[in-house]
Design a protein around this motif. Sequence first.
Motif, PDB file in Angstrom:
ATOM      1  N   THR A 159      41.736  -1.184  -3.922  1.00  0.00           N
ATOM      2  CA  THR A 159      42.598  -0.270  -4.669  1.00  0.00           C
ATOM      3  C   THR A 159      41.782   0.427  -5.754  1.00  0.00           C
ATOM      4  O   THR A 159      41.135  -0.219  -6.576  1.00  0.00           O
ATOM      5  CB  THR A 159      43.759  -1.042  -5.319  1.00  0.00           C
ATOM      6  OG1 THR A 159      44.499  -1.732  -4.305  1.00  0.00           O
ATOM      7  CG2 THR A 159      44.680  -0.096  -6.075  1.00  0.00           C
ATOM      8  N   GLY A 160      41.803   1.747  -5.753  1.00  0.00           N
ATOM      9  CA  GLY A 160      41.065   2.510  -6.763  1.00  0.00           C
ATOM     10  C   GLY A 160      39.578   2.634  -6.502  1.00  0.00           C
ATOM     11  O   GLY A 160      38.834   3.131  -7.358  1.00  0.00           O
ATOM     12  N   PHE A 161      39.114   2.215  -5.337  1.00  0.00           N
ATOM     13  CA  PHE A 161      37.683   2.250  -5.012  1.00  0.00           C
ATOM     14  C   PHE A 161      37.154   3.678  -4.970  1.00  0.00           C
ATOM     15  O   PHE A 161      37.805   4.590  -4.472  1.00  0.00           O
ATOM     16  CB  PHE A 161      37.450   1.585  -3.661  1.00  0.00           C
ATOM     17  CG  PHE A 161      36.048   1.705  -3.144  1.00  0.00           C
ATOM     18  CD1 PHE A 161      35.081   0.784  -3.498  1.00  0.00           C
ATOM     19  CD2 PHE A 161      35.689   2.752  -2.292  1.00  0.00           C
ATOM     20  CE1 PHE A 161      33.781   0.892  -3.005  1.00  0.00           C
ATOM     21  CE2 PHE A 161      34.395   2.870  -1.796  1.00  0.00           C
ATOM     22  CZ  PHE A 161      33.439   1.934  -2.153  1.00  0.00           C
ATOM     23  N   SER A 162      35.927   3.851  -5.485  1.00  0.00           N
ATOM     24  CA  SER A 162      35.219   5.125  -5.382  1.00  0.00           C
ATOM     25  C   SER A 162      33.752   4.815  -5.104  1.00  0.00           C
ATOM     26  O   SER A 162      33.310   3.666  -5.184  1.00  0.00           O
ATOM     27  CB  SER A 162      35.357   5.936  -6.676  1.00  0.00           C
ATOM     28  OG  SER A 162      34.618   5.336  -7.723  1.00  0.00           O
ATOM     29  N   LEU A 163      32.989   5.840  -4.798  1.00  0.00           N
ATOM     30  CA  LEU A 163      31.577   5.631  -4.473  1.00  0.00           C
ATOM     31  C   LEU A 163      30.799   5.018  -5.632  1.00  0.00           C
ATOM     32  O   LEU A 163      29.771   4.366  -5.421  1.00  0.00           O
ATOM     33  CB  LEU A 163      30.941   6.965  -4.063  1.00  0.00           C
ATOM     34  CG  LEU A 163      31.403   7.529  -2.716  1.00  0.00           C
ATOM     35  CD1 LEU A 163      30.735   8.869  -2.449  1.00  0.00           C
ATOM     36  CD2 LEU A 163      31.095   6.549  -1.580  1.00  0.00           C
ATOM     37  N   SER A 164      31.285   5.198  -6.864  1.00  0.00           N
ATOM     38  CA  SER A 164      30.590   4.628  -8.018  1.00  0.00           C
ATOM     39  C   SER A 164      30.666   3.103  -8.028  1.00  0.00           C
ATOM     40  O   SER A 164      29.903   2.442  -8.735  1.00  0.00           O
ATOM     41  CB  SER A 164      31.186   5.172  -9.323  1.00  0.00           C
ATOM     42  OG  SER A 164      32.534   4.746  -9.486  1.00  0.00           O
ATOM     43  N   ASN A 165      31.561   2.543  -7.248  1.00  0.00           N
ATOM     44  CA  ASN A 165      31.702   1.089  -7.169  1.00  0.00           C
ATOM     45  C   ASN A 165      30.810   0.477  -6.090  1.00  0.00           C
ATOM     46  O   ASN A 165      30.626  -0.743  -6.066  1.00  0.00           O
ATOM     47  CB  ASN A 165      33.145   0.696  -6.871  1.00  0.00           C
ATOM     48  CG  ASN A 165      34.138   1.255  -7.849  1.00  0.00           C
ATOM     49  OD1 ASN A 165      35.088   1.947  -7.469  1.00  0.00           O
ATOM     50  ND2 ASN A 165      33.936   0.979  -9.128  1.00  0.00           N
ATOM     51  N   MET A 166      30.270   1.301  -5.220  1.00  0.00           N
ATOM     52  CA  MET A 166      29.491   0.787  -4.099  1.00  0.00           C
ATOM     53  C   MET A 166      28.125   0.307  -4.577  1.00  0.00           C
ATOM     54  O   MET A 166      27.409   1.024  -5.281  1.00  0.00           O
ATOM     55  CB  MET A 166      29.328   1.867  -3.033  1.00  0.00           C
ATOM     56  CG  MET A 166      28.853   1.333  -1.705  1.00  0.00           C
ATOM     57  SD  MET A 166      30.026   0.153  -1.008  1.00  0.00           S
ATOM     58  CE  MET A 166      28.953  -0.905  -0.078  1.00  0.00           C
ATOM     59  N   ASP A 167      27.795  -0.912  -4.181  1.00  0.00           N
ATOM     60  CA  ASP A 167      26.551  -1.539  -4.628  1.00  0.00           C
ATOM     61  C   ASP A 167      25.849  -2.113  -3.397  1.00  0.00           C
ATOM     62  O   ASP A 167      26.010  -3.282  -3.053  1.00  0.00           O
ATOM     63  CB  ASP A 167      26.882  -2.652  -5.635  1.00  0.00           C
ATOM     64  CG  ASP A 167      25.646  -3.223  -6.309  1.00  0.00           C
ATOM     65  OD1 ASP A 167      24.537  -3.024  -5.793  1.00  0.00           O
ATOM     66  OD2 ASP A 167      25.809  -3.891  -7.352  1.00  0.00           O
ATOM     67  N   TYR A 168      25.048  -1.294  -2.727  1.00  0.00           N
ATOM     68  CA  TYR A 168      24.429  -1.711  -1.472  1.00  0.00           C
ATOM     69  C   TYR A 168      23.480  -2.908  -1.615  1.00  0.00           C
ATOM     70  O   TYR A 168      23.510  -3.816  -0.774  1.00  0.00           O
ATOM     71  CB  TYR A 168      23.706  -0.531  -0.818  1.00  0.00           C
ATOM     72  CG  TYR A 168      24.643   0.538  -0.316  1.00  0.00           C
ATOM     73  CD1 TYR A 168      25.464   0.298   0.788  1.00  0.00           C
ATOM     74  CD2 TYR A 168      24.720   1.787  -0.934  1.00  0.00           C
ATOM     75  CE1 TYR A 168      26.335   1.278   1.255  1.00  0.00           C
ATOM     76  CE2 TYR A 168      25.590   2.775  -0.473  1.00  0.00           C
ATOM     77  CZ  TYR A 168      26.391   2.506   0.618  1.00  0.00           C
ATOM     78  OH  TYR A 168      27.255   3.477   1.080  1.00  0.00           O
ATOM     79  N   ASN A 193      43.798  -2.189   1.295  1.00  0.00           N
ATOM     80  CA  ASN A 193      44.030  -0.901   0.652  1.00  0.00           C
ATOM     81  C   ASN A 193      42.757  -0.062   0.534  1.00  0.00           C
ATOM     82  O   ASN A 193      42.464   0.502  -0.524  1.00  0.00           O
ATOM     83  CB  ASN A 193      44.644  -1.110  -0.740  1.00  0.00           C
ATOM     84  CG  ASN A 193      45.450   0.099  -1.200  1.00  0.00           C
ATOM     85  OD1 ASN A 193      45.847   0.932  -0.393  1.00  0.00           O
ATOM     86  ND2 ASN A 193      45.687   0.194  -2.495  1.00  0.00           N
ATOM     87  N   SER A 194      42.035   0.045   1.625  1.00  0.00           N
ATOM     88  CA  SER A 194      40.774   0.788   1.589  1.00  0.00           C
ATOM     89  C   SER A 194      41.011   2.289   1.680  1.00  0.00           C
ATOM     90  O   SER A 194      41.721   2.755   2.579  1.00  0.00           O
ATOM     91  CB  SER A 194      39.870   0.345   2.742  1.00  0.00           C
ATOM     92  OG  SER A 194      40.530   0.526   3.977  1.00  0.00           O
ATOM     93  N   PRO A 195      40.429   3.066   0.786  1.00  0.00           N
ATOM     94  CA  PRO A 195      40.580   4.526   0.836  1.00  0.00           C
ATOM     95  C   PRO A 195      39.670   5.112   1.919  1.00  0.00           C
ATOM     96  O   PRO A 195      38.765   4.448   2.423  1.00  0.00           O
ATOM     97  CB  PRO A 195      40.126   4.963  -0.556  1.00  0.00           C
ATOM     98  CG  PRO A 195      39.130   3.928  -0.950  1.00  0.00           C
ATOM     99  CD  PRO A 195      39.644   2.629  -0.382  1.00  0.00           C
ATOM    100  N   PHE A 196      39.908   6.340   2.257  1.00  0.00           N
ATOM    101  CA  PHE A 196      39.137   6.996   3.314  1.00  0.00           C
ATOM    102  C   PHE A 196      37.643   6.987   3.013  1.00  0.00           C
ATOM    103  O   PHE A 196      36.814   6.796   3.914  1.00  0.00           O
ATOM    104  CB  PHE A 196      39.622   8.444   3.483  1.00  0.00           C
ATOM    105  CG  PHE A 196      38.876   9.202   4.539  1.00  0.00           C
ATOM    106  CD1 PHE A 196      39.142   8.991   5.892  1.00  0.00           C
ATOM    107  CD2 PHE A 196      37.886  10.123   4.192  1.00  0.00           C
ATOM    108  CE1 PHE A 196      38.438   9.693   6.870  1.00  0.00           C
ATOM    109  CE2 PHE A 196      37.184  10.822   5.169  1.00  0.00           C
ATOM    110  CZ  PHE A 196      37.465  10.601   6.511  1.00  0.00           C
ATOM    111  N   VAL A 197      37.274   7.147   1.735  1.00  0.00           N
ATOM    112  CA  VAL A 197      35.863   7.239   1.368  1.00  0.00           C
ATOM    113  C   VAL A 197      35.110   5.953   1.686  1.00  0.00           C
ATOM    114  O   VAL A 197      33.899   5.966   1.935  1.00  0.00           O
ATOM    115  CB  VAL A 197      35.711   7.586  -0.134  1.00  0.00           C
ATOM    116  CG1 VAL A 197      36.200   6.437  -1.008  1.00  0.00           C
ATOM    117  CG2 VAL A 197      34.273   7.929  -0.470  1.00  0.00           C
TER     118      VAL A 197
END
Length: 216
Positions: A159-168, A193-197
Amino acid sequence: MTTPSSSPMERTLTEEQTKILGQLKQSVKETLQTKQKDFDLEQLQVIEDETYLRFLRARGFRLKDAHEMLTECLVWRKAFKVDEILMKDIASEYIKAKTYFHKTDLKGRIVVIVKVAMHKPKECDAEVIRKLCVWFMEEGRRRGKALNCNQSALIFDLTGFSLSNMDYPYVKFLLKVFADYYPETLGVCLIYNSPFVFWGCWKIVSPWIDPVTREK
């Protein structure tokens, strides 16, 4: 911490598997005693039969492969100082409550919830995050043992996920921890609740996942 030979897990073994379990315990003991500088010898006294069996099952009861996997795990535990991680070492991230335990599921597995949108890779110490991950793995095992369950149910709340949260880099670490150091402890993993991004990120991450883990 040694489990009795009549534990429920061991009673499910075939005669051949029981033999392989004994061989693994002996081979690991010999390796630790001959290469003492690489291992914490105290670990030998606290490795439970359940642990040996998890590594055996992860490698299809192939003795050589299970031995290699377990000894590499023990080397990692010493290098990472797993048994020395204290709350003060992870407090800066723990208090954010972006990862927490939440009762058990219908199969009695410890539920761990991760609020991914609360993770800000650029604002946290990568080493602390890794220690937090391992602390939860260890604490989950302790709690599971009290409930006679050695697996967990992991829920990633996006919920509320954006690319700034991604930590490969952290995702790679997490996958390696589950696959190589805590095999057979993940019962199920749910993405909520995964967003399209997110699915663009998933295309990058999914090839890194062990096939057995991916099915979960």
